[in-house]
Design an enzyme around this catalytic site. Structure first.
Site, PDB file in Angstrom:
ATOM      1  N   LYS A   1     -46.995  11.116   8.274  1.00 45.90           N
ATOM      2  CA  LYS A   1     -46.688  12.307   9.186  1.00 45.90           C
ATOM      3  C   LYS A   1     -47.777  13.295   9.541  1.00 45.90           C
ATOM      4  CE  LYS A   1     -43.943  14.897   5.925  1.00 45.90           C
ATOM      5  NZ  LYS A   1     -43.513  13.321   5.144  1.00 45.90           N
TER       6      LYS A   1
HETATM    7  C1  LIG Z   1     -42.156  12.862   4.459  1.00 47.65           C
HETATM    8  C2  LIG Z   1     -42.526  11.219   3.928  1.00 47.65           C
HETATM    9  C3  LIG Z   1     -41.428  10.677   3.283  1.00 47.65           C
HETATM   10  C4  LIG Z   1     -39.882  10.880   3.785  1.00 47.65           C
HETATM   11  O1  LIG Z   1     -39.122  10.820   5.508  1.00 47.65           O
HETATM   12  P1  LIG Z   1     -38.682  11.446   5.637  1.00 47.65           P
HETATM   13  O2  LIG Z   1     -38.926  12.203   8.013  1.00 47.65           O
HETATM   14  O3  LIG Z   1     -38.239  12.886   6.059  1.00 47.65           O
HETATM   15  O4  LIG Z   1     -37.371  11.277   5.422  1.00 47.65           O
HETATM   16  C5  LIG Z   1     -41.564   9.577   2.946  1.00 47.65           C
HETATM   17  N1  LIG Z   1     -42.572   9.175   2.122  1.00 47.65           N
HETATM   18  C6  LIG Z   1     -43.680  10.122   2.603  1.00 47.65           C
HETATM   19  C7  LIG Z   1     -44.422   9.847   1.672  1.00 47.65           C
HETATM   20  C8  LIG Z   1     -43.367  11.094   3.035  1.00 47.65           C
HETATM   21  O5  LIG Z   1     -44.633  12.451   3.443  1.00 47.65           O
END
Ligand SMILES: *Cc1c(COP(=O)(O)O)cnc(C)c1O
Length: 431
Positions: free
Chosen positions: A107
């Site tokens: 993220k």
């Molecule tokens: C947010 C997150 C996801 C999911 O991603 P999306 O874009 O919401 O599908 C998967 N793995 C981790 C470690 C995350 O922080």
């Protein structure tokens, strides 16, 4: 580029408005008015471009002239100042490590890019001061805090559930200071989210502060995730095989960005949405029936989403045609036990340590490759295993090495304000 509301095709706004507002009226999502195609030449010569140049080519049409070239390149440079390696696991499987950013989860890219764009629009002039208000169950808060740290004209207020995030995650949220405030809520994640929603519709607060959200439905967090697939392709082009990507999915923003990249011309052949037991999309592809359910708690908790917000964007990419979507997308779902076994197996067989989210991605890829052996498969490692230390160490029976950046944050002092109800949040925001 204009962005249209997915509920009302006559409602169109600029990139800036889509970023500042987050959501269109009626809580609808914004979607680019058209999808630019990049030239086959560009993809053939990807190895001649740096990651900043690739990102610029990929995103420029989406931003248009709203951020001038130099500033956009500067934002990208700052956002992408770490590596995105594809690490080979076996002969036909690799993992794209997305955890080399400041908070060790993927993220960081979306949060950094959004912070750069919003900061740019604030600096340019007529928006005034902005407060980013966000509820987090773990990874989002840290990434947003880090991305917005020190951005002028923007205050960040993060609500997190007391005692329900990991120690590392809490430190990442609460030790930054400056324009970042952490509110520790006596309650669970849903309570945090309810308070945030209430604040957004409170006219007394909006008279005092301009609020915006930084969750994954914002186009400035969603779009830059497409870079991962370009960066991976650059490393995989020599494979001369069909390429499949398995994406551990929760809110489906990441995989949706990958599917967007494919429509822009990136030569990826297939996507796999790998789910934990929150498997609304796995069930949809089996039954053609889309039936969201309340989320259940799992060890891959960043994917504990009952109603994935970005799935409507995927449907939109395929004009809501089930058959064309199902030709490019497979989906599988796994239990916590299966996830733990995968972590153990990959450690034993290949000496590679996966986090629980990556492990779900690995499992989905394996099931796909069993039926489609002509592919080279890549699963996304969305978080560093150290972020899920307890689970991972218990499963592999060994200590996981803690990166220096984490050791540093663990030694800093936590600073947060404890709140118990909406009135206290409102008091804080009205100060
Ligand atoms: C947010 C997150 C996801 C999911 O991603 P999306 O874009 O919401 O599908 C998967 N793995 C981790 C470690 C995350 O922080």
């Amino acid at each position: 580029m204009k962005y249209r509301s997915l509920n009302d095709k006559n409602h169109k706004v600029s990139f800036e408005d889509a970023v500042v507002r987050g959501l269109a009226p009626g809580k609808a999502l914004y979607f680019p008015e058209d999808i630019p195609k990049l030239s086959p030449d560009f993809f053939q010569n990807l190895d001649k471009y740096s990651k900043e140049e690739i990102a610029y080519e990929a995103i420029k049409a989406f931003v248009g002239d709203e951020i001038e070239k130099n500033s956009l390149q500067e934002i990208l440079k700052k956002t992408l100042n770490f590596e995105f390696p594809v690490v080979p696991i076996s002969e036909n499987i690799g993992t794209l490590e997305l955890f080399h950013g400041p908070t060790l989860a993927f993220k960081d890219v979306g949060a950094g890019f959004m912070a750069g764009c919003l900061g740019h629009f604030v600096k340019k002039g007529n928006l005034g001061k902005i407060t980013v208000l966000v509820a987090t169950s773990g990874d989002t808060g840290g990434a947003v805090a880090n991305g917005f740290l020190g951005v002028e004209g923007i205050d960040v207020v993060i609500l997190y559930p007391k005692g329900k995030v990991s120690e590392i995650q809490e430190k990442q949220l609460t030790t930054l200071g400056q324009n970042i405030t952490a509110l520790e809520v006596n309650g669970n994640f849903d309570d945090c989210q309810d308070m945030v929603k209430k604040a957004f519709s409170d006219s007394e607060i909006s008279a005092k502060r301009q609020l915006t959200s930084a969750n994954s439905i914002n186009v400035a967090r969603w779009l830059p995730q497409m870079f991962y697939y370009f960066f991976a392709y650059k490393q995989l082009a020599e494979k001369k095989a069909k390429l499949a990507f398995s994406v551990p999915s929760g809110n489906f923003g990441n995989i949706c960005a990958g599917m967007l990249a494919k429509q822009m011309g990136l030569p990826i052949d297939h996507f796999i949405a790998s789910n934990n037991e929150n498997n609304v999309v796995t069930r949809y592809l089996k039954s053609k029936e889309y039936a969201p359910k309340q989320s259940v708690q799992t060890i891959s908790n960043a994917m504990d989403v009952g109603t994935p917000s970005n799935f409507v964007r995927i449907l939109e990419l395929f004009d809501n045609e089930f058959n064309s979507l199902s030709q490019q997308l497979s989906s599988f779902s796994y239990s916590d036990d299966e996830t733990r076994n995968a972590i153990k197996e990959v450690k034993q067989k290949y000496n590679y340590v996966m986090d629980p989210h990556g492990a779900v991605g690995y499992l989905g890829l394996q099931d796909f490759l069993a039926e489609n052996p002509e592919y080279y498969g890549t699963f996304l490692e969305t978080a560093h295993p150290v972020k899920f230390l307890e689970t991972v160490e218990e499963v592999i029976g060994e200590k996981v090495e803690i990166p220096d950046s984490i050791k540093e944050v663990m030694n800093k002092e936590k600073k947060s304000f404890e709140i118990s109800d909406y009135a206290e949040l409102k008091d804080f925001l009205m100060r």
